[in-house]
Motif scaffolding. Structure first.
Motif, short mmCIF file in Angstrom:
data_model
loop_
_atom_site.label_atom_id
_atom_site.label_comp_id
_atom_site.label_asym_id
_atom_site.label_seq_id
_atom_site.Cartn_x
_atom_site.Cartn_y
_atom_site.Cartn_z
N GLU A 146 19.53 55.32 -18.26
CA GLU A 146 20.88 55.03 -17.77
C GLU A 146 21.45 56.23 -17.03
OE1 GLU A 146 22.70 52.22 -17.68
OE2 GLU A 146 21.05 51.09 -18.58
N ALA A 147 21.23 57.43 -17.56
CA ALA A 147 21.71 58.64 -16.88
C ALA A 147 21.03 58.78 -15.52
CB ALA A 147 21.44 59.87 -17.75
N ILE A 148 19.73 58.51 -15.46
CA ILE A 148 18.99 58.59 -14.18
C ILE A 148 19.52 57.54 -13.21
CG2 ILE A 148 16.73 58.21 -13.12
CD1 ILE A 148 15.53 59.50 -15.71
N ILE A 155 23.21 63.57 -20.62
CA ILE A 155 23.31 62.35 -21.43
C ILE A 155 24.49 62.54 -22.36
CG2 ILE A 155 22.20 60.87 -23.14
CD1 ILE A 155 19.50 61.78 -21.96
N ALA A 156 25.48 61.68 -22.21
CA ALA A 156 26.70 61.71 -23.01
C ALA A 156 26.69 60.53 -23.99
CB ALA A 156 27.92 61.63 -22.08
N PRO A 157 27.63 60.50 -24.93
CA PRO A 157 27.69 59.35 -25.84
C PRO A 157 27.77 58.01 -25.12
CG PRO A 157 29.06 61.11 -26.68
CD PRO A 157 28.59 61.54 -25.32
N LEU A 162 25.31 52.77 -23.51
CA LEU A 162 24.65 51.97 -22.48
C LEU A 162 23.22 51.63 -22.90
CD1 LEU A 162 25.97 53.76 -19.27
CD2 LEU A 162 26.50 51.41 -19.99
N GLY A 163 22.54 52.58 -23.55
CA GLY A 163 21.19 52.32 -24.07
C GLY A 163 21.20 51.26 -25.15
N ASP A 189 33.07 49.65 -18.73
CA ASP A 189 33.95 50.67 -19.30
C ASP A 189 33.21 51.99 -19.48
OD1 ASP A 189 35.98 48.78 -19.44
OD2 ASP A 189 35.83 48.50 -21.62
N MET A 190 31.97 51.93 -19.97
CA MET A 190 31.19 53.16 -20.18
C MET A 190 30.91 53.85 -18.84
SD MET A 190 30.93 53.44 -23.45
CE MET A 190 32.50 52.57 -23.55
#
Length: 199
Positions: A146-148, A155-157, A162-163, A189-190
């Motif tokens: 998701e970060a990529i 990588i945040a909470p 999202l994962g 929202d995330m």
């Protein structure tokens, strides 16, 4: 991968182990990750889902059992077994009280598992490490993806959430679905939270 985790994301992973330990679970599942993501009632996950850690913890205990501050909590299946035993005159609570009265408090708790180690196979007590489930490992891997996807080098909470949403099959996803959570809305929202400038 963990070098990309922010301090808050690392805290989620560490605190998930604490959640599992406090519930006397032998694994760290998606439910434990969700509990830690909800620990801050003003955090993005709690605000977006409307869930709180206490109600989710109660739901986890109801579904898979564990321990609460008041002692063992039975899952629904265990409760059905207890009811069946009670129907034939066996009261589990009375049996538990009698055993603890005769053998001491905690007599029914299982000892910590031991592992074989060393050249001569000596038994060495476990260090208390609780393993992540394969599904939860997948969630952490998906948080990196998701970060990529969002072209972010951290990588945040929110990425972990999202994962969880992307994996979609763990107990955390089941609990959220049962509460009518709109996964697409939470996903949006995330992503908005991640793109908002830091205050």
């Amino acid at each position: 991968m963990f070098e990309r985790f922010t301090a808050d994301a690392r805290a989620v992973v560490v605190n998930a182990q604490d959640e599992a330990r406090s519930l006397h679970h032998d694994h760290i599942g998606t439910e434990h990750i969700l509990l830690t993501l909800l620990a801050d009632p003003r955090g993005p996950v709690a605000r977006s889902t409307g869930l709180d850690a206490d109600s989710v913890r109660a739901e986890v205990l109801r579904r898979i059992g564990g321990h609460s501050p008041d002692g063992p909590v039975l899952s629904d299946a265990d409760a059905e077994d207890a009811a069946a035993l009670k129907a034939i005159g066996i009261d589990l609570a009375a049996v538990r009280e009698a055993i603890e009265a005769n053998f001491g408090e905690g007599a029914l708790r299982l000892p910590r598992p031991v592992k074989k180690r060393g050249l001569f196979g000596r038994l060495v007590p476990s260090n208390g490490h609780i393993p992540f489930t394969n599904r939860n490992k997948k969630v952490l891997e998906l948080s990196l993806r998701e970060a990529i996807r969002l072209k972010q080098k951290f990588i945040a909470p929110e990425h972990i959430m999202l994962g969880l949403l992307r994996e979609g099959n763990g107990l955390a996803a089941l609990i959220m679905a049962d509460h009518g959570i709109d996964f697409d809305r939470v996903r949006g929202d995330m992503e908005r939270s991640l793109s908002a400038p830091a205050a």
